[in-house]
Motif scaffolding. Structure first.
Motif, PDB file in Angstrom:
ATOM      1  N   PRO A   1       0.801  -1.234   0.000  1.00 51.13           N
ATOM      2  CA  PRO A   1       0.000   0.000   0.000  1.00 51.13           C
ATOM      3  C   PRO A   1       0.827   1.275   0.000  1.00 51.13           C
TER       4      PRO A   1
ATOM      5  N   THR B   1      -4.060   2.814  -4.011  1.00 56.64           N
ATOM      6  CA  THR B   1      -5.469   2.883  -4.404  1.00 56.64           C
ATOM      7  C   THR B   1      -5.687   2.285  -5.800  1.00 56.64           C
ATOM      8  N   PRO B   2      -6.924   1.985  -6.153  1.00 58.59           N
ATOM      9  CA  PRO B   2      -7.204   1.553  -7.528  1.00 58.59           C
ATOM     10  C   PRO B   2      -6.782   2.582  -8.579  1.00 58.59           C
TER      11      PRO B   2
ATOM     12  N   GLU C   1      -4.685  -8.825  -4.073  1.00 57.50           N
ATOM     13  CA  GLU C   1      -5.104  -7.728  -3.209  1.00 57.50           C
ATOM     14  C   GLU C   1      -6.607  -7.513  -3.281  1.00 57.50           C
ATOM     15  N   THR C   2      -7.262  -7.468  -2.117  1.00 51.12           N
ATOM     16  CA  THR C   2      -8.700  -7.201  -2.098  1.00 51.12           C
ATOM     17  C   THR C   2      -8.999  -5.766  -2.540  1.00 51.12           C
ATOM     18  N   ARG C   3      -8.003  -4.872  -2.451  1.00 47.07           N
ATOM     19  CA  ARG C   3      -8.218  -3.491  -2.919  1.00 47.07           C
ATOM     20  C   ARG C   3      -8.432  -3.445  -4.431  1.00 47.07           C
TER      21      ARG C   3
END
Length: 560
Positions: free
Chosen positions: A249, A254-255, A327-329
């Motif tokens: 991170p 971020t996406p 990654e769940t993000r």
């Protein structure tokens, strides 16, 4: 939002962003590599280097300059890694072992950025910034310079003052400095500021104390991540400050930053293809090369996205998805797009663990690298790799119709096709011989955590990544051993510089010949038919070379 819709939407957004920017950057690149004017900052660099930027170098001189400059880079980086503990900003880290320093020095100079070590636990700020980040810039600029030299070789006699180069292909030092000063630095500064504003870390502090979700405190290593993150993607390098690379991170928060990093990976390789068309004074030629790259990348992305969303295999089916190692993000679709971009180029950065991809998904990433990373490939290397395949396509078509093959008016004779054959064969030989060595010595299989076909895939992925100057890995392989560091270092060295010398030799031959007039039997190399032929040749001539090796790894794993 439906996963399939989200996958398609992010691909559409990426295509739109590239469609808007590639022609602009392509025109800029063409101007840079054909202009005779020098910026003031560039003149200072030439005085420091004690070189004449206006000298039109013979291809041998150009190649010697490339090899000499790269050798100095290897020696400097090796010494920096070996003396790290005595240098400032070392964060208290010890020096690299000799085999690890060799591997790292070759890796970053060869634009591979293979990392056997955990960045946040082994490399201090000085090594990261003065060593690794600098090589991220200059190794990428070397690839761009060689591609520009090859384009000039084809362009000589096609308008630019009708120069018949007698083997002269331009000036390496001018190409190198312009690539860094006029292209990479401006884009990197702006993009780094965007990443910092989006949450990517940029600090020289050695540690940060953070509050955990459980209410406790944890001390973690911090770094100047944003500045290295940009050039590692823009230069198709891939080496990250943190061990989990762009899944961390603080590198990729971020996406939005995830899409920006994918965009940075692809922008220069596609723009180089557009610039090629302008340098040879036929924009349609660059469009055909770009279209072929795009077709191959879209095909790989589609297959990889399907594999990860479908989640074939017992464990993913029971878990309800193939999310392990991702990654769940971002989710599976964003991980698949990133994986396709990073293996279609020579980047090696990851936002998910490739060892955790499904069996067919991992096979697609392997195959993308095995194509020679021409979809769209590394900065510069992707262009000249695809042009080599274009020459093979023209040669095969010429044989079928009984005419002398030519590309952009340049005759493809015995000497030219011999050089192309050497280029095509070098990397497969390195990959297959490297894999044979890895499985033949006890120290090779000792590094794998999985037996059977997946264990073989881990070793095959490592030698493929090294020989193709990619740098990504199947994490189940413990590669930080003298055996693997030495083997992969040799593969990276020859995988980068042997094809590069062949490219320059062929550029010199083209620069020495006058273009043939276009006739009724000349194969049009700017139409959709040629794009289809070039795509087929890339898949058959290059890709099928590795089918037996793939059958022992990801194919049998997918069927089991």
């Amino acid at each position: 939002m439906n996963a399939v819709v989200a996958a398609v939407l992010q691909i559409v957004v990426l295509i739109a962003a590239l469609a808007l920017t590639v022609p602009l950057l392509g025109r800029y690149l063409a101007h840079i590599y054909t202009s005779e004017k020098h910026l003031r900052a560039e003149k200072v660099a030439y005085r420091v280097l004690r070189v004449d930027p206006d000298a039109d170098q013979h291809w041998r001189s150009y190649a010697l300059a490339v090899l000499g400059f790269s050798l100095v880079g290897v020696l400097f980086l090796y010494l920096l890694a070996r003396t790290q503990q005595w240098l400032p900003l070392s964060l208290g880290f010890d020096r690299f072992p000799s085999d690890g320093a060799w591997n790292t020095a070759v890796s970053f100079v060869a634009n591979t950025n293979w990392q056997w070590y955990s960045g946040e636990a082994a490399a201090g700020n000085l090594l990261q910034m003065a060593g690794l980040t600098v090589q991220n810039f200059v190794s990428a600029a070397v690839g761009m310079a060689v591609a520009a030299a090859f384009a000039r070789g084809l362009a000589r006699g096609r308008g630019h003052g009708d120069k018949q180069g007698r083997g002269r292909v331009g000036n390496f030092w001018a190409d190198l400095v312009r690539g860094v000063v006029r292209v990479q630095l401006p884009i990197s500064v702006v993009s780094a500021l965007v990443l910092i504003a989006s949450g990517t870390m940029q600090t020289l502090r050695s540690h940060q104390t953070i509050s955990t979700l459980g209410g406790g405190e944890q001390t973690v290593t911090s770094a100047a991540a944003a500045s290295q993150e940009v050039i590692k993607e823009l230069g198709t390098n891939g080496g990250g400050i943190f061990n989990v690379n762009s899944a961390h991170p603080w590198e990729n928060p971020t996406p939005f930053t995830n899409m920006l990093e994918i965009f940075l990976i692809l922008i220069i390789p596609f723009a180089m293809a557009w610039a090629f068309g302008l340098i040879v004074r036929d924009r349609r030629q660059g469009g055909a090369i770009l279209a072929t790259m795009a077709v191959l990348l879209l095909g790989g992305t589609a297959l990889l996205t399907w594999a990860e969303l479908a989640g074939p295999g017992t464990a993913p089916q029971l878990a309800g998805g193939a999310m392990e190692g991702k990654e769940t993000r971002f989710g599976e679709a964003a991980s698949a797009l990133f994986a396709a971009a990073t293996t279609g180029t020579s980047t090696g950065a990851v936002n998910a663990m490739h060892d955790s991809l499904t069996a067919p998904g991992g096979g697609v990433t392997l195959f993308m690298m095995m194509l020679g990373e021409v979809a769209p490939g590394g900065v510069g290397s992707g262009l000249y790799g695809m042009l080599m395949l274009a020459i093979v396509t023209v040669f095969l078509c010429g044989l079928m119709v009984g005419r002398t093959p030519e590309y952009l008016g340049k005759k493809i004779g015995r000497h030219e096709i011999s050089l192309v054959a050497v280029y095509i064969l070098v990397t497969p030989i390195l990959v297959l011989v490297g894999a044979a060595v890895a499985v033949s010595f006890p120290a090779g299989p000792e590094g794998i955590l999985n037996s059977g076909p997946h264990g073989f895939s881990e070793m095959l992925y490592a030698v493929t990544s090294a020989a193709n100057n990619n740098g990504s890995a199947f994490g189940g392989l413990t590669s930080g051993t003298p055996f693997w560091n030495t083997l992969l270092g040799v593969l990276m060295l020859f995988g980068r510089f042997a094809p590069l010398v062949v490219v320059l030799a062929l550029a010199g031959r083209f620069a020495s010949t006058r273009p043939l007039p276009v006739g009724a039997g000349t194969l049009p190399t700017h139409r959709p038919l040629f794009v289809a032929l070039l795509t087929g040749v890339t898949l058959v001539v290059v890709g099928l070379t590795y089918v037996p090796a793939l059958a022992l790894g990801p194919i049998v794993e997918s069927l089991s």
